[in-house]
Design a protein around this motif. Structure first.
Motif, PDB file in Angstrom:
ATOM      1  N   ALA A 191     -13.013 -14.876 -36.981  1.00  0.00           N
ATOM      2  CA  ALA A 191     -11.788 -14.085 -36.790  1.00  0.00           C
ATOM      3  C   ALA A 191     -10.635 -14.637 -37.611  1.00  0.00           C
TER       4      ALA A 191
ATOM      5  N   GLY B  66      -8.521 -12.737 -40.586  1.00  0.00           N
ATOM      6  CA  GLY B  66      -7.065 -12.615 -40.591  1.00  0.00           C
ATOM      7  C   GLY B  66      -6.445 -13.182 -41.857  1.00  0.00           C
TER       8      GLY B  66
ATOM      9  N   SER C  52      -6.632 -10.898 -44.943  1.00  0.00           N
ATOM     10  CA  SER C  52      -5.688  -9.785 -44.987  1.00  0.00           C
ATOM     11  C   SER C  52      -4.366 -10.164 -45.635  1.00  0.00           C
ATOM     12  N   ARG C  53      -4.074 -11.467 -45.715  1.00  0.00           N
ATOM     13  CA  ARG C  53      -2.829 -11.925 -46.351  1.00  0.00           C
ATOM     14  C   ARG C  53      -3.144 -13.020 -47.372  1.00  0.00           C
TER      15      ARG C  53
ATOM     16  N   ALA D  87      -4.062 -19.135 -37.249  1.00  0.00           N
ATOM     17  CA  ALA D  87      -3.393 -18.327 -36.224  1.00  0.00           C
ATOM     18  C   ALA D  87      -1.897 -18.631 -36.189  1.00  0.00           C
TER      19      ALA D  87
ATOM     20  N   LEU E 267      -0.210 -17.067 -39.231  1.00  0.00           N
ATOM     21  CA  LEU E 267      -0.132 -15.615 -39.181  1.00  0.00           C
ATOM     22  C   LEU E 267       0.847 -15.106 -38.135  1.00  0.00           C
TER      23      LEU E 267
END
Length: 735
Positions: free
Chosen positions: A172, A176, A179-180, A276, A279
């Motif tokens: 996961a 994430g 995506s960036r 995490a 983000l």
């Protein structure tokens, strides 16, 4: 007191030998064949023998002589048994490595040693070989007992539910981060900034402690033990380590692979938590630290832990996967044999492997040697760049520490071979000198071609951009997005009451001045007439300027085309500054390609002026354009926001406060954020003209990659330039 025996004066065949009482032996299967592993628990030394050797040493009970044990093995195994001379060699090997002792001698006295061979107790390493600046090992006393206590309480981390959950968390987090990804890469150059090295150092120490703790926990959970733990300094960068060689006792290779992968798994969990935080958190300090954790964990895993060419986690996992326990040793031996065949003409070739494993071992040996050379050269260039003259000295010292011992060993072997085969030595020296000269030339002087690739973006011709010629409020829009217009059509109206008031006041002042001028002429006052004439000229010039600005309040189409704008109606009844972009009026063929060229590439690109250039789209579709012009000066301004990393582009930028700067005339898309961006290094700009058919196929705003031929430079120069550019970008990013 037992006298020490001289192995050269005894009759080995008539000597009874006993296996040391503390030696442990257990069977495993490798490549489908039975293999026996031997351990000396006191020194954590491991050995492996085949079935014939094990059968022979199992017959050494302290009562049978070597000749009797050899006869017993022959009776049991027949032709598969070792010969008498081989049995004697095995016995010598057992005595030399303190695995056995003569029956009338006491058991070997064990002393804890950090080395793999007990002969090192007699020949300790010199301080120069221990303190290699590229590799300094520092054990920490008492660390193994502390790790054992921690492992008891944290063993649940490697339970099946936790492993499954951890894999999901890592997956996961990677999703994430993807995506960036562009935003993450934009800040990756900070690793070369000297002001960040202290933070990176502490982050690396913390991550490696967690990494090695993972190994220790997995080892204890699988039934092994940690012999020692400490730090290894690689070019003054600390990397923690734990000795989990006891995993050799584990009968399952999957358990050993699990222990080897445990450190990367735990480090991946820490990096996932950092992802995490990066983000989701809005605090810039926390995001900056999380970015460093992700970067450090990723680089260390790719370059070290998962790298099968270095003797870290990936190496041991590969070794168990292909069932070759001594992969590095056998690979080095395979390369040495090939080297002897090429340089000395020695046609002998011995290998304990057959089929694909034999080829795999040889390929691994060549790749590992090439990797060591690359790492050595890279570290030398890095040290020279970072530390100047001291770095050069450090590099020379480190290279000698790394390659000096093999070189001295090679000289000894050549000296011994000279006594029996001088022609072979002459051949080897001659061919070796030629090979070294060729390698040095390839590294330092041989130009290696590489494609010159430059990021480009398709944009409309600058002449098609409609800008406000005067400031004021946009009170009327006569067109909509997508409308077709002709050259000279009225597009919009701007209201500027202050401008009209100033024109009216100047017109009144002109009339007043004309009246006074007529009176001065009638009264023949020459001096006053001249003054009034000057005033009249000044007022006329001001009126002319203001009337031109007033004419600009009516926005006209400069050419025939289609209206292109983003949310044009939102600008209605808003204040428009002079020079602000209102819209674009262009045909499908009114496009060009803007290239942003690195300073190191500009000479190669300049040679392509007037030549066709290949453009490659993200889907590998190819287009063609012609390089029309190249600006003579570099600039750090971002010419098009879509090329910036913050907008998904390839160019690293920094964001600064430019609220007082004038609007950028290069902002083709009218994006207000472009003035706050600066490239980390100045770049040159080039313009490529598109043929009409290509212009119709390419949409404006599309990012492509332009291929400007080939760049010729040797490998050493490329590494040096790359490192210097990385350092420069990092220093620019922190300004």
């Amino acid at each position: 007191m037992t006298m020490q025996r001289d192995p050269g004066t005894i009759d080995w065949q008539q000597q009874p030998i006993r296996i040391a009482s503390d030696v442990k032996v257990w069977p495993v299967r490798e490549t489908g064949e039975p293999i026996y592993r031997i351990e000396i628990p006191a020194t954590h030394q491991f050995f492996r023998v085949g079935l014939p050797e094990y059968t022979f040493l199992s017959a050494l009970d302290g009562h049978r002589t070597i000749a009797q044990a050899c006869g017993l093995v022959t009776a049991r195994m027949g032709r598969a048994a070792p010969s008498s001379s081989q049995c004697e060699s095995i016995a010598r090997w057992l005595i030399d490595h303190q695995l056995a002792h003569f029956a009338d001698a006491p058991s070997p006295r064990r002393e804890r040693s950090d080395e793999a061979s007990p002969t090192n107790a007699k020949q300790p390493k010199s301080i120069w070989s221990r303190w290699n600046p590229f590799w300094i090992k520092m054990p920490i006393p008492g660390a193994s007992s502390l790790l054992q206590q921690l492992s008891r309480g944290l063993g649940f981390v490697f339970s099946t539910p936790m492993l499954f959950m951890g894999v999901l968390i890592i997956a996961a987090a990677l999703f994430g981060l993807s995506s960036r990804w562009s935003e993450f890469l934009a800040g990756a150059s900070s690793i070369f900034d000297p002001s960040n090295w202290a933070w990176l150092l502490f982050t690396a120490i913390g991550l490696k402690l967690v990494h090695e703790l993972g190994h220790a926990i997995a080892c204890h959970r699988s039934g092994g033990s940690v012999r020692e733990a400490g730090l290894v300094w690689v070019l003054m960068t600390p990397l923690a380590y734990v000795d989990v060689s006891s995993c050799w006792r584990l009968p399952s290779r999957w358990s050993r692979i699990g222990v080897a992968a445990a450190g990367m798994f735990v480090e991946g969990l820490v990096a996932s938590l950092a992802i995490a935080g990066w983000l989701l958190c809005e605090d810039e300090m926390i995001r900056w630290w999380c970015h460093h954790v992700i970067l450090t964990a990723g680089l260390s895993t790719i370059l070290f832990n998962a790298n099968v060419l270095m003797r870290f986690d990936g190496y041991f996992m590969l070794s168990d996967l292909i069932d070759v326990p001594n992969l590095a040793t056998e690979a080095n031996q395979s390369v040495r044999q090939l080297t002897r065949r090429w340089f000395l003409g020695d046609a002998s070739w011995t290998s304990s492997h057959t089929g694909w494993r034999r080829s795999a071992v040889f390929v691994y040996g060549v790749a590992a040697f090439a990797w060591r050379v690359l790492v050595c050269v890279s570290l030398a260039i890095a040290a020279s760049t970072m530390f100047g003259g001291a770095g050069v000295v450090l590099s020379i010292l480190g290279i000698w520490m790394w390659w000096g011992k093999p070189f001295v060993t090679w000289l000894d072997s050549m000296r011994s071979l000279w006594d029996t085969q001088p022609l072979q030595v002459c051949r080897g020296v001659m061919l070796g000198a030629i090979a070294m000269a060729m390698f040095g030339w390839m590294l330092v002087a041989m130009p290696v071609p590489s494609s010159v690739r430059v990021p480009v973006v398709v944009q409309y011709d600058p002449d098609s951009v409609i800008r406000a010629g005067a400031e004021g409020f946009l009170t009327e829009l006569l067109v909509n997005e997508g409308d077709g217009v002709q050259a000279g059509d009225l597009l919009a109206k701007i209201e500027n009451r202050e401008l009209r008031q100033r024109i009216a006041e100047l017109e009144i002042a002109q009339k007043q001045n004309d009246i006074r001028l007529r009176k001065a002429i009638e009264s023949r006052e020459e001096s006053e007439r001249l003054i009034l004439l000057d005033n009249r000229q000044a007022v006329l010039e001001k009126l002319t300027t203001l009337r031109k600005q007033s004419d600009q309040l009516h926005i006209l189409a400069s050419q025939t085309g289609r209206v292109i704008a983003d949310d044009l109606r939102s600008k209605l009844n808003t204040y428009i500054g002079e020079g602000d972009v209102l819209m674009i009026v262009a045909a499908e063929t009114d496009k060009e390609v803007l290239a942003v060229i690195n300073q190191a590439q500009v000479d190669d690109v300049r040679r392509q002026i007037g030549q066709p250039v290949r453009l490659v789209a993200p889907g590998r579709q190819t287009f063609w354009a012609e390089l029309d012009q190249l600006q003579p000066r570099a600039s750090d301004r971002v010419p098009n926001a879509s090329l910036a990393a913050t907008h998904g582009g390839p160019l690293a930028v920094r964001v600064e406060d430019a609220s007082n700067d004038e609007s950028s005339n290069d902002d083709r898309l009218g994006e207000t954020t472009i003035d706050t961006m600066r490239l980390l290094q100045p770049h040159f700009r080039g313009v490529l003209k598109l043929p009409e058919d290509e212009a119709r196929r390419l949409p404006a705003g599309l990012r492509l990659e332009a291929h400007f031929g080939w760049h010729q430079a040797p490998i050493a120069k490329r590494l040096n330039v790359w490192f210097q550019n990385a350092m420069a970008e990092a220093s620019q990013a922190t300004r």
